[in-house]
Structures are given as structure tokens and as C-alpha cells.
Scaffold this motif. Structure first.
Motif, PDB file in Angstrom:
ATOM      1  N   GLU A  41       3.062 -15.151  10.164  1.00 40.42           N
ATOM      2  CA  GLU A  41       3.374 -13.764   9.798  1.00 40.42           C
ATOM      3  C   GLU A  41       3.854 -13.678   8.357  1.00 40.42           C
ATOM      4  OE1 GLU A  41       5.664 -10.388   8.780  1.00 40.42           O
ATOM      5  OE2 GLU A  41       6.586 -12.347   9.133  1.00 40.42           O
ATOM      6  N   TYR A  42       4.762 -14.578   7.956  1.00 39.36           N
ATOM      7  CA  TYR A  42       5.311 -14.490   6.611  1.00 39.36           C
ATOM      8  C   TYR A  42       4.297 -14.927   5.560  1.00 39.36           C
ATOM      9  CZ  TYR A  42       8.795 -14.227   2.981  1.00 39.36           C
ATOM     10  OH  TYR A  42       9.475 -13.864   1.853  1.00 39.36           O
ATOM     11  N   PHE A  43       3.429 -15.858   5.897  1.00 39.57           N
ATOM     12  CA  PHE A  43       2.357 -16.270   4.982  1.00 39.57           C
ATOM     13  C   PHE A  43       1.480 -15.070   4.621  1.00 39.57           C
ATOM     14  CE2 PHE A  43      -1.985 -17.571   4.168  1.00 39.57           C
ATOM     15  CZ  PHE A  43      -1.864 -18.635   3.294  1.00 39.57           C
ATOM     16  N   PHE A  44       1.023 -14.351   5.635  1.00 34.54           N
ATOM     17  CA  PHE A  44       0.112 -13.227   5.367  1.00 34.54           C
ATOM     18  C   PHE A  44       0.848 -11.994   4.852  1.00 34.54           C
ATOM     19  CE2 PHE A  44      -2.535 -15.747   8.343  1.00 34.54           C
ATOM     20  CZ  PHE A  44      -3.618 -15.924   7.496  1.00 34.54           C
ATOM     21  N   GLN A  45       2.108 -11.839   5.199  1.00 36.43           N
ATOM     22  CA  GLN A  45       2.911 -10.761   4.619  1.00 36.43           C
ATOM     23  C   GLN A  45       3.051 -10.963   3.117  1.00 36.43           C
ATOM     24  OE1 GLN A  45       6.852  -9.996   6.385  1.00 36.43           O
ATOM     25  NE2 GLN A  45       7.639  -9.654   4.334  1.00 36.43           N
ATOM     26  N   SER A  46       3.345 -12.203   2.704  1.00 41.55           N
ATOM     27  CA  SER A  46       3.493 -12.519   1.285  1.00 41.55           C
ATOM     28  C   SER A  46       2.172 -12.359   0.543  1.00 41.55           C
ATOM     29  CB  SER A  46       4.024 -13.950   1.115  1.00 41.55           C
ATOM     30  OG  SER A  46       5.268 -14.112   1.751  1.00 41.55           O
ATOM     31  N   MET A  47       1.095 -12.766   1.164  1.00 45.76           N
ATOM     32  CA  MET A  47      -0.231 -12.622   0.555  1.00 45.76           C
ATOM     33  C   MET A  47      -0.564 -11.142   0.360  1.00 45.76           C
ATOM     34  SD  MET A  47      -3.882 -13.912   2.107  1.00 45.76           S
ATOM     35  CE  MET A  47      -5.431 -13.361   1.393  1.00 45.76           C
ATOM     36  N   PHE A  48      -0.332 -10.339   1.394  1.00 48.44           N
ATOM     37  CA  PHE A  48      -0.642  -8.908   1.328  1.00 48.44           C
ATOM     38  C   PHE A  48       0.158  -8.225   0.221  1.00 48.44           C
ATOM     39  CE2 PHE A  48       0.273  -4.522   2.500  1.00 48.44           C
ATOM     40  CZ  PHE A  48      -0.995  -4.013   2.758  1.00 48.44           C
ATOM     41  N   ASN A  49       1.466  -8.479   0.164  1.00 47.38           N
ATOM     42  CA  ASN A  49       2.310  -7.809  -0.822  1.00 47.38           C
ATOM     43  C   ASN A  49       1.974  -8.245  -2.240  1.00 47.38           C
ATOM     44  OD1 ASN A  49       3.738  -6.274   1.034  1.00 47.38           O
ATOM     45  ND2 ASN A  49       5.309  -7.813   1.339  1.00 47.38           N
ATOM     46  N   ALA A  50       1.615  -9.511  -2.430  1.00 48.86           N
ATOM     47  CA  ALA A  50       1.239  -9.973  -3.769  1.00 48.86           C
ATOM     48  C   ALA A  50       0.038  -9.195  -4.294  1.00 48.86           C
ATOM     49  CB  ALA A  50       0.934 -11.469  -3.736  1.00 48.86           C
ATOM     50  N   VAL A  51      -0.960  -9.008  -3.432  1.00 49.88           N
ATOM     51  CA  VAL A  51      -2.160  -8.264  -3.841  1.00 49.88           C
ATOM     52  C   VAL A  51      -1.835  -6.788  -4.038  1.00 49.88           C
ATOM     53  CG1 VAL A  51      -4.514  -7.632  -3.213  1.00 49.88           C
ATOM     54  CG2 VAL A  51      -3.645  -9.913  -2.657  1.00 49.88           C
ATOM     55  N   LEU A  52      -1.070  -6.209  -3.095  1.00 45.59           N
ATOM     56  CA  LEU A  52      -0.758  -4.778  -3.155  1.00 45.59           C
ATOM     57  C   LEU A  52       0.005  -4.420  -4.420  1.00 45.59           C
ATOM     58  CD1 LEU A  52      -0.680  -1.983  -1.747  1.00 45.59           C
ATOM     59  CD2 LEU A  52       1.480  -2.702  -0.701  1.00 45.59           C
ATOM     60  N   TYR A  53       1.037  -5.190  -4.752  1.00 44.49           N
ATOM     61  CA  TYR A  53       1.871  -4.856  -5.906  1.00 44.49           C
ATOM     62  C   TYR A  53       1.138  -5.052  -7.222  1.00 44.49           C
ATOM     63  CZ  TYR A  53       5.633  -5.122  -2.429  1.00 44.49           C
ATOM     64  OH  TYR A  53       6.420  -4.947  -1.330  1.00 44.49           O
ATOM     65  N   GLY A  54       0.207  -5.990  -7.275  1.00 42.91           N
ATOM     66  CA  GLY A  54      -0.580  -6.167  -8.488  1.00 42.91           C
ATOM     67  C   GLY A  54      -1.713  -5.165  -8.611  1.00 42.91           C
ATOM     68  N   TRP A  55      -2.247  -4.729  -7.455  1.00 42.57           N
ATOM     69  CA  TRP A  55      -3.400  -3.829  -7.438  1.00 42.57           C
ATOM     70  C   TRP A  55      -3.031  -2.375  -7.732  1.00 42.57           C
ATOM     71  CZ3 TRP A  55      -3.901  -0.044  -3.504  1.00 42.57           C
ATOM     72  CH2 TRP A  55      -5.122   0.643  -3.462  1.00 42.57           C
ATOM     73  N   THR A  56      -1.868  -1.930  -7.248  1.00 44.89           N
ATOM     74  CA  THR A  56      -1.517  -0.509  -7.328  1.00 44.89           C
ATOM     75  C   THR A  56      -1.574   0.063  -8.737  1.00 44.89           C
ATOM     76  OG1 THR A  56      -0.134  -0.722  -5.349  1.00 44.89           O
ATOM     77  CG2 THR A  56       0.224   1.216  -6.743  1.00 44.89           C
ATOM     78  N   PRO A  57      -0.945  -0.563  -9.756  1.00 47.43           N
ATOM     79  CA  PRO A  57      -1.003   0.041 -11.086  1.00 47.43           C
ATOM     80  C   PRO A  57      -2.408   0.107 -11.659  1.00 47.43           C
ATOM     81  CG  PRO A  57       0.715  -1.644 -10.957  1.00 47.43           C
ATOM     82  CD  PRO A  57      -0.138  -1.795  -9.736  1.00 47.43           C
ATOM     83  N   GLU A  58      -3.293  -0.770 -11.209  1.00 52.13           N
ATOM     84  CA  GLU A  58      -4.629  -0.842 -11.802  1.00 52.13           C
ATOM     85  C   GLU A  58      -5.549   0.289 -11.361  1.00 52.13           C
ATOM     86  OE1 GLU A  58      -5.373  -5.538 -12.710  1.00 52.13           O
ATOM     87  OE2 GLU A  58      -6.168  -4.704 -10.863  1.00 52.13           O
ATOM     88  N   VAL A  59      -5.343   0.830 -10.153  1.00 54.70           N
ATOM     89  CA  VAL A  59      -6.318   1.771  -9.607  1.00 54.70           C
ATOM     90  C   VAL A  59      -6.074   3.209 -10.049  1.00 54.70           C
ATOM     91  CG1 VAL A  59      -6.861   0.372  -7.599  1.00 54.70           C
ATOM     92  CG2 VAL A  59      -4.980   2.010  -7.469  1.00 54.70           C
ATOM     93  N   PHE A  60      -4.960   3.454 -10.750  1.00 51.12           N
ATOM     94  CA  PHE A  60      -4.666   4.801 -11.223  1.00 51.12           C
ATOM     95  C   PHE A  60      -4.901   4.898 -12.724  1.00 51.12           C
ATOM     96  CE2 PHE A  60      -2.230   4.629  -7.287  1.00 51.12           C
ATOM     97  CZ  PHE A  60      -2.514   5.863  -6.724  1.00 51.12           C
TER      98      PHE A  60
END
Length: 509
Positions: free
Chosen positions: A441-460
């Protein structure tokens, strides 16, 4: 400039020149295709970007990356600590799951306020003070870092993937917090009495006069844990304020009409990196003299003004400006759809990991108690579980730059596997499954958040990236206030434990 050329109305400079030399004149007029349609502030910011791009990942950039990473570390250091120390606090003070929910909800409320307040203050008092004050205050109270904004403003364009790698400091913070808790809580806690039953709280109304109870002196482990975390924050503040002198963001200085100071900062950064800056005050003056456009080239629509023009605005005008930025988020159907989906993603992401961080340690203690696993072993297992978040972030950053996978499928896959691990954890109870499924659970939680936090500023679009990211984080934090209250109520109503059992079944020898 580094090339020794002067910027004036009679020179035309080649593409091979340094970043500052890209500013050139043809027939008495400024010409640069990249700057067409930008505001004056955006043109100056672009010039700063070019200068920083020419540095690459210099020594200054690496220092900023690691020191901003320490802000991430502090954030999760405290977030995880509350879940780890709560069982020991509960035994000493005698509160039940609903009270635990109030504690976690209060913590989330502080994070929500911090995300909003520091998100605003970083544009008022500057990056330099916010960079250091958040960690100084957190050594006593706790904080939410504004380090992504700072790191973004100093990284070269071709190293933006390192924004995703910043998240690696979050599982590091969790591991450190868990390790400290493992060293203190199992060995400096109340534990059981002579009858092998957990000692009750000294404030319990059912406690007989003179009967042994859980006293402060016998339950110092959770206090030692929090003291150590505070010491870590003071150390990080020392590194960020004394050992390394953080320079104010050049873009913030430009925003405040302090072009001369911005040039001075760029020169100091260049000197720190062992090179010379190509930016001079004349570079900015040339832009000021030739500025004509107020239309953003990314959105092809008028945008709220920025830079020194905003300094003369009234508070009412500034509020209207920010409302205009929010309107852009819903100006087209695709942009409105993206905004709403991002908000929903952040809401459920924060909802999920706030419950996991708050209650999984308690649930794991209860499940291990049922199969005769000691408290010390359980806290040792926490360290094993959370170490798995480090490779999770690394995999997320790798997926972040692989075109065939990309951000979308990396987030879809990691969130699905994270959910599956939680469902399985709820159905089985062995030491191996408890460690393995929580680690998954924590492995994939960390993976998801790493992508989400880096991706968000780029798409706007560039003019509203800060607003979009800030609002998404705000909505996520806001709902994380509610989630612990609901989780605590469900735990109490599950039929598995009552208030007394919930308090008494935590610590076993």
C-alpha cells in the motif's frame, strides 16, 4: 554580459549567444518570438529561466533541491508521528476512537490553514523568509512546506522531473519518524500491570484509589519521540538559515519591482556555481522600454496583470485579479473538466492517505495483538513497511519520463494496486500479510503521489499554475479534516471494539 556584448538599439545578436544576449533589436525594435504576447513580468521571468537553464544543475540548484526536500521530510515526519504516538497517548489519557478522530482532524485543519496561509504569504513576504520560517515554526508546532514553489523557480527546464523526485523525502521522513518511535515507545510506555492487563489511565472514573495506572513518568516514550522530531526540525532550520544562505527568488523580486536586486541575486547564484551571469540591469531595462503586449501566448486570452504594475493596485483590485485567475480555470470545457477532475483526485488522495497515516498504525497494533505479536515487533515492522515508499517514489519518477507509460497510466495503475492492497489487508491477518500488504500500500501510495505532485503544475497554463495547484491542495486538505472523524466513528461502530477495548488492547508485552 558574459559575452562582453552590450545590449543597445543598434546590435543584432546571434542565436549562439548567451541567454541574456537573446534580447536583440532589429530596425530599432525588440524581437524575440518566444516573448510575443507575454506581459512585462513574464518576459523578465523568461529571461531568468534562460539564465538558470544555462547553469544546468549547478551546485546552488542541488543545494536548493536537498534543502527543499528537507521541507517535504518535515511534513511527513510530523504527519506520521501523530499516528505512531496516538496509541501511547490514548492509554495515558484514556480517550476513545472518536476523540482520536478529533485529534487527527485538528492536525489536518492545521495543515489546511498552513497550505492556504503560507501559500499566500510566500507571495507577500517572499520565498526567503517563508523558506526558513516554516521549518522554524514546525520545530515547535508543525508545518506544511512551500518548497515545491521554491524548487520550481530555481530548477532548469530540462530537470523539472526532479520535482517528482522531491517526494522521495516524504517516505524518508516517515521512516525516520517510525524508527524514532520504535526506539522509544515500546520501551518507555506504560504497558501492562501485574495482572497482565494494560494499565488504565489515571483519569479513569472506574479506577480504585491507590490502584496502579498509566502515569506520565512511566509513559515518556511518545514525548521523547516528539522531542527528537522537534530537534530534527531545528537542525534543518540551522542548515537552511545558517549553513546555506538562501537567496530570494529572482522572480519574486521582479514581481516586487526590484530588478536591481534580482540581477544581484542572479550574479550571486552564478558565482556560487563558478560562472558569470549573462543578465544585467540593462537587460531588464530594454524589456521595460520595449514592452507592448498584455496577452498571454499560452492561453491566447488576456490574463490578470503581474509584476510591478500590480504594486499600484488596491486590495479590491487585487481580489478581482485573483478571481479572474480562478475564472480562467473554467474558461473552456476541457480546462473546466481538467480542473474538476484534479480537485476530485486530490480530495480522495488526501482523504485516503490521511486515514491511512492516522489509523493504520493503530489497526496494525490491534491485529498484531490478536496474533500475539509484541508492540516492539509491530513498531519494528513500521520501519520495514515505510522503507518501501522510497523505491515507490523512484519508480514514479521513472514512469514520469517514460512516454509509453506517462503520468496518466502510472497514476491509474498505482492507485488501483494501492486500493487492492487495502482490501486484502482487511481480510487476512498474519504477520507476513500485515507487513507485505501494508508495504505494498505504501509503495504505490508513494508512487502515485510522486507522479501527481509533479504532474499537476504541468497540465495547467503557465499564468494559473500556482492558483490551480494551490486550490487542488486546499480542497484535498479540507476533506482530510472530515475523513478522520468518519473513520473513527466507523471503527467504533464496527462491532469489533468498544471504547474500553480500544483503549486497553494496544500495548502488550
Amino acid at each position: 554580459m558574459a559575452s562582453g556584448k552590450e545590449l543597445n538599439s543598434s546590435c543584432v545578436l546571434d542565436k549562439e549567444d548567451s541567454p541574456g544576449d537573446r534580447l536583440h533589436y532589429q530596425n530599432g525594435h525588440f524581437r524575440d518570438p518566444e516573448m510575443e504576447g507575454l506581459t512585462l513580468y513574464e518576459k523578465k521571468a523568461l529571461l531568468v529561466n534562460r539564465e538558470l537553464d544555462s547553469h544546468g544543475m549547478g551546485k546552488y540548484q542541488w543545494y536548493i533541491f536537498f534543502l527543499c526536500g528537507f521541507g517535504y521530510l518535515v511534513d511527513l515526519l510530523y504527519a506520521q508521528a501523530f499516528g505512531l504516538v496516538e496509541p501511547a497517548m490514548r492509554q495515558e489519557f484514556g480517550f476513545g476512537p472518536q476523540d482520536s478522530g478529533h485529534i487527527f482532524s485538528s492536525f489536518s485543519a492545521g495543515l489546511t490553514a498552513g497550505a492556504f496561509v503560507w501559500g499566500v504569504l510566500v507571495d507577500i513576504i517572499g520565498r526567503q523568509y517563508a523558506f526558513n520560517l516554516t521549518v522554524l515554526i514546525s520545530s515547535v508546532f508543525g508545518n506544511i512546506p512551500i518548497d515545491t514553489t521554491i524548487c520550481l523557480e530555481f530548477l532548469p527546464q530540462n530537470r523539472r522531473f526532479l520535482l517528482a523526485m522531491l517526494s522521495i523525502f516524504q517516505p524518508l521522513g516517515v521512516v525516520i519518524s517510525s524508527g524514532i518511535a520504535y526506539g522509544f515507545i515500546p520501551f518507555y510506555s506504560c504497558g501492562n500491570g501485574a495482572d497482565k492487563k494494560p494499565l488504565p489511565a489515571c483519569s479513569s472514573s472506574t479506577l480504585a484509589p491507590g490502584a496502579p495506572c498509566c502515569t506520565k513518568a512511566s509513559n515518556m516514550g511518545w514525548r521523547y519521540t516528539l522531542i527528537c522530531l522537534g530537534a530534527i526540525c531545528v537542525t534543518i532550520f540551522f542548515l537552511r538559515f545558517v549553513v546555506f544562505r538562501f537567496q530570494e527568488s529572482p522572480k519574486f523580486l521582479l514581481y516586487r519591482d526590484r530588478d536591481d536586486k534580482a540581477v544581484e541575486v542572479l550574479q550571486k547564484i552564478a558565482k556560487f556555481n563558478g560562472r558569470e551571469s549573462s543578465i544585467t540591469l540593462e537587460s531588464f531595462e530594454a524589456l521595460t522600454n520595449e514592452h507592448a503586449s498584455m496577452v498571454n501566448r499560452d492561453t491566447d486570452m488576456p490574463i490578470p496583470n503581474a509584476g510591478m504594475e500590480k504594486l499600484t493596485s488596491t486590495w479590491v483590485e487585487n481580489i478581482k485579479t485573483e478571481l479572474q485567475r480562478c475564472k480562467i480555470l473554467f474558461s473552456t470545457f476541457p480546462l473546466a473538466r481538467l480542473t474538476i477532475l484534479v480537485w476530485i483526485t486530490y480530495i480522495f488522495d488526501y482523504w485516503g492517505f490521511s486515514i491511512a497515516g492516522s489509523f493504520l498504525p493503530t489497526i496494525l497494533l490491534q491485529k498484531n495483538n490478536a496474533i500475539d505479536i509484541s508492540t516492539a515487533e509491530t513498531y519494528r515492522n513500521f520501519v520495514i513497511i515505510y522503507v518501501c515508499g522510497i523505491p515507490g517514489v523512484m519508480l514514479g519518477a521513472l514512469m514520469y519520463v517514460i512516454p509509453r507509460v506517462g503520468r496518466k497510466w502510472a497514476m491509474v495503475g498505482s492507485s488501483a494496486l494501492m486500493g487492492i492492497s487495502l482490501f486484502l489487508f482487511a481480510t487476512v491477518n498474519t504477520e507476513a500479510s500485515n507487513i507485505g500488504l501494508n508495504a505494498m500500500e505504501y509503495f504505490f501510495q508513494s508512487m502515485f503521489n510522486a507522479v501527481l505532485y509533479g504532474w499537476t503544475p504541468e497540465v495547467f497554463p503557465a499564468p494559473i499554475r500556482g492558483t490551480a495547484s494551490g486550490l487542488a491542495s486546499f480542497w484535498g486538505r479540507l476533506f482530510s479534516i472530515v475523513s478522520p472523524l468518519i473513520a473513527a466513528d466507523l471503527l467504533l461502530k464496527s462491532g469489533e471494539v468498544n471504547n474500553e477495548q480500544y483503549t486497553g488492547m494496544i500495548f502488550t508485552s
